[in-house]
Design an enzyme around this catalytic site. Structure first.
Site, PDB file in Angstrom:
ATOM      1  N   ASP A 194     -46.787 -32.125  16.552  1.00 44.49           N
ATOM      2  CA  ASP A 194     -46.889 -31.096  17.384  1.00 44.49           C
ATOM      3  C   ASP A 194     -46.120 -29.611  17.052  1.00 44.49           C
ATOM      4  OD1 ASP A 194     -47.546 -29.127  19.682  1.00 44.49           O
ATOM      5  OD2 ASP A 194     -48.095 -30.691  20.929  1.00 44.49           O
TER       6      ASP A 194
ATOM      7  N   ASP B  96     -51.055 -29.410  15.015  1.00 47.77           N
ATOM      8  CA  ASP B  96     -52.046 -28.934  15.756  1.00 47.77           C
ATOM      9  C   ASP B  96     -51.956 -27.488  15.477  1.00 47.77           C
ATOM     10  OD1 ASP B  96     -49.688 -28.822  16.953  1.00 47.77           O
ATOM     11  OD2 ASP B  96     -50.211 -29.448  19.147  1.00 47.77           O
TER      12      ASP B  96
ATOM     13  N   HIS C  21     -49.687 -35.690  28.174  1.00 47.31           N
ATOM     14  CA  HIS C  21     -49.744 -34.325  27.630  1.00 47.31           C
ATOM     15  C   HIS C  21     -50.774 -33.961  26.820  1.00 47.31           C
ATOM     16  CE1 HIS C  21     -47.017 -30.658  26.188  1.00 47.31           C
ATOM     17  NE2 HIS C  21     -46.471 -31.184  27.381  1.00 47.31           N
TER      18      HIS C  21
ATOM     19  N   GLU D  26     -47.657 -39.198  17.835  1.00 44.87           N
ATOM     20  CA  GLU D  26     -47.421 -37.711  18.252  1.00 44.87           C
ATOM     21  C   GLU D  26     -45.978 -37.623  17.943  1.00 44.87           C
ATOM     22  OE1 GLU D  26     -47.935 -33.798  21.063  1.00 44.87           O
ATOM     23  OE2 GLU D  26     -47.671 -35.826  21.938  1.00 44.87           O
TER      24      GLU D  26
ATOM     25  N   SER E  49     -52.230 -26.509  22.400  1.00 44.98           N
ATOM     26  CA  SER E  49     -52.383 -27.837  21.766  1.00 44.98           C
ATOM     27  C   SER E  49     -53.554 -28.596  22.497  1.00 44.98           C
ATOM     28  CB  SER E  49     -51.068 -28.492  22.174  1.00 44.98           C
ATOM     29  OG  SER E  49     -49.924 -28.091  21.519  1.00 44.98           O
TER      30      SER E  49
ATOM     31  N   THR F 293     -51.727 -33.265  23.640  1.00 43.82           N
ATOM     32  CA  THR F 293     -52.177 -34.106  22.503  1.00 43.82           C
ATOM     33  C   THR F 293     -52.806 -35.360  22.930  1.00 43.82           C
ATOM     34  OG1 THR F 293     -50.840 -33.009  21.065  1.00 43.82           O
ATOM     35  CG2 THR F 293     -51.628 -35.016  20.153  1.00 43.82           C
TER      36      THR F 293
END
Length: 540
Positions: free
Chosen positions: A71, A388, A182, A342, A121, A184
């Site tokens: 991220d 991302d 979250h 992630e 994101s 993602t």
């Protein structure tokens, strides 16, 4: 005034002296062998031979798919992290290869959201997981949905590659260093008009009344039976004011749910007849026997996991440790698996202007990539590493070879006559003026973990960057990730490679485990020659 001039002169002398010292003592001067053309020619020829071997493409079916998502891991972050990881191993850093650097195929991904030039994101996660570009702030919904408007949810849902894989009989998992709800990870299972609706307490009452579900609830209801769920976000699973198991006296970590539901207890009850385990610390995670575990729910913090540099190594698992357990559980399925991993706190480090935290998070994700490579094979596993979006992070200043990535540039500003670090941000919290002048970085510890690098524009939180990000890939059909592509192209390639979702005609009517490989040019040429020789022989 005189004192300031003296201080400035001393800093300039120290900077000049350090550069001269580097020249004299040979550190970080390059190795002697690099002075010869033979060194570079040999290296290039070796790389050329490796590249020629890639001409025979891997067209197997991808039994397994792993997507590593850094991220906020823009290309400058990748480069700086490469140098850092090399310096951590005693090298100058520039010539080092990270695990992701070793992937044979690299593409660029255009990250814009349908309504944003510089993306967030949530919209990007919908693109690289669901195959559809979306509006910023929305999850698992097409661009017809409007952020925060519950009534635009129904009918605009789009499903993810995690669901496509699950529907095809594969095991599926999510591992993250952020909250499991979250942006993602959420796009893998949720359809939500607002990425901030972590639990029902973050939702407006009218959205709850209208029937929209919070993201934590959707984690358990939308795709029942996700095999591996590892990350943070405990507090969103428990009734409001429920003390946290790890921080029982800290109210900010208490449960948040207004509906009174205990989603963890509900999960445990639903899974009691299966080989399933709930864990909340490293000891419990690593004590599990993956061969006897089919489902795991691991929530290691009330919110996000700590930065890797600040992690309690006795109680908090690393990303690599979580990936190791996840893969050992998932790979038991003969139909294969899909795993989303992630490195989520790279982004948080950059938003805080804390480059050291962000880069160490990237290094840890690279370790996890290496571990995944040891546990899988490129013969049947497609592994993709991407980001991302980027950040307004960069490094420069004509630094010498081997310069500490967190160190000073070997020059002074010719405007304010002050030193500066190589790493800088375009905007963010690192903007500081003292008596009307830019802060003198030689007076602070710019190598400490939480140092906020200087920025050009003052903001409480640094922003995303809008440039393309890299896509690294290896394994079956990895060559399809090439050139400059729209971000939503990524899951279509993964699905094609694994014969899930759309575009399954190439897999044939049988349920074979691999696509028949296409003949290489060399094989075709040999076959043609053999046919011609046979014809010539028959006519003789």
């Amino acid at each position: 005034m005189a004192q300031r001039i003296v201080c400035t002169m001393m800093v300039r002398i120290l900077l000049l002296g350090s550069v001269m010292a580097l020249d004299v003592i040979g550190k970080p001067q390059f190795p002697e062998e690099e002075k010869t053309p033979a060194f570079w020619n040999k290296w290039a020829q070796r790389t050329l031979k490796e590249a020629l071997q890639l001409q025979e493409l891997n067209t197997n079916v991808a039994k397994n798919i792993i997507l590593f998502l850094g991220d906020g891991m823009g290309i400058p972050t990748v480069t700086a992290s490469r140098i850092l990881k090399g310096q951590m191993s005693g090298q100058s850093g520039e010539e080092f290869q990270m695990e992701m650097d070793k992937f044979p195929f690299v593409a660029l991904s255009k990250t814009y959201n349908t309504d944003a030039q510089v993306p967030d994101s949530a919209g990007t996660a919908t693109a690289y997981l669901c195959g559809v570009k979306a509006n910023e702030g929305t999850l698992g919904l097409s661009a017809a949905a409007v952020r925060s408007q519950c009534n635009t949810t129904q009918g605009n849902e789009v499903t993810s590659i995690l669901k496509w894989a699950k529907d095809a009989g594969k095991s599926v998992g999510i591992v993250t260093t952020t909250r499991i709800n979250h942006a993602t990870p959420s796009a893998a299972y949720a359809h939500c008009a607002d990425r901030d609706w972590f639990s029902d307490s973050e939702m407006p009452p009218e959205a709850v009344t209208a029937g929209c579900k919070d993201i934590a609830r959707q984690l358990f209801e939308n795709i029942p039976g996700i095999n591996v769920i590892l990350g943070g976000g405990r507090k969103y699973m428990f009734p409001k004011d429920t003390p946290d198991v790890e921080y029982p006296t800290e109210k900010q970590h208490f449960g948040t749910r207004r509906d009174g539901r205990n989603l963890v207890s509900e999960w445990k009850e639903r899974m009691k007849e299966k080989r399933a385990h709930y864990v909340w610390n490293k000891k419990e995670l690593l004590s599990l026997n993956p061969s006897k575990t089919d489902y795991i729910l691991g929530l290691f913090e009330p919110s996000d996991l700590p930065y890797d540099l600040e992690r309690n190594k006795e109680t908090e698992p690393s990303l690599t440790e979580m990936v190791d357990v996840a893969l050992k559980i998932l790979k038991k399925n003969p139909n294969g698996f899909f795993l989303l991993v992630e490195g989520g706190r790279i982004d948080h480090g950059h938003h805080d202007g804390k480059a050291k935290q962000a880069l160490h998070e990237t290094v840890e994700m690279d370790r996890a990539i290496g571990r995944a490579g040891l546990l899988t094979s490129t013969h049947d596993t497609l592994t993709v590493v991407t980001a991302d979006h980027s950040h307004v992070f960069n490094f420069g200043g004509y630094t010498r070879r081997g310069n500490n990535i967190f160190g000073l540039a070997p020059m002074m500003s010719d405007i304010d006559q002050r030193p500066f670090t190589s790493i800088l941000y375009g905007n963010g919290p690192g903007f500081k003026l003292i008596n009307g002048l830019r802060e003198n970085v030689s007076t602070v510890d710019y190598e400490q973990n939480n140092y906020q690098a200087q920025s050009a524009v003052p903001l409480r939180f640094e922003t995303h960057g809008g440039e393309d990000v890299a896509v690294f890939s290896k394994g079956p059909m990895a060559h399809l990730l090439h050139g400059v592509q729209e971000q939503n192209y990524i899951p279509h390639v993964m699905a094609y490679a694994a014969c899930v979702g759309q575009n399954r005609e190439h897999c044939g009517s049988s349920s074979s485990s691999a696509v028949s490989p296409r003949p290489s040019p060399a094989t075709t040429a040999i076959s043609t020659l053999a046919a011609l020789l046979t014809l010539a022989w028959l006519h003789c």
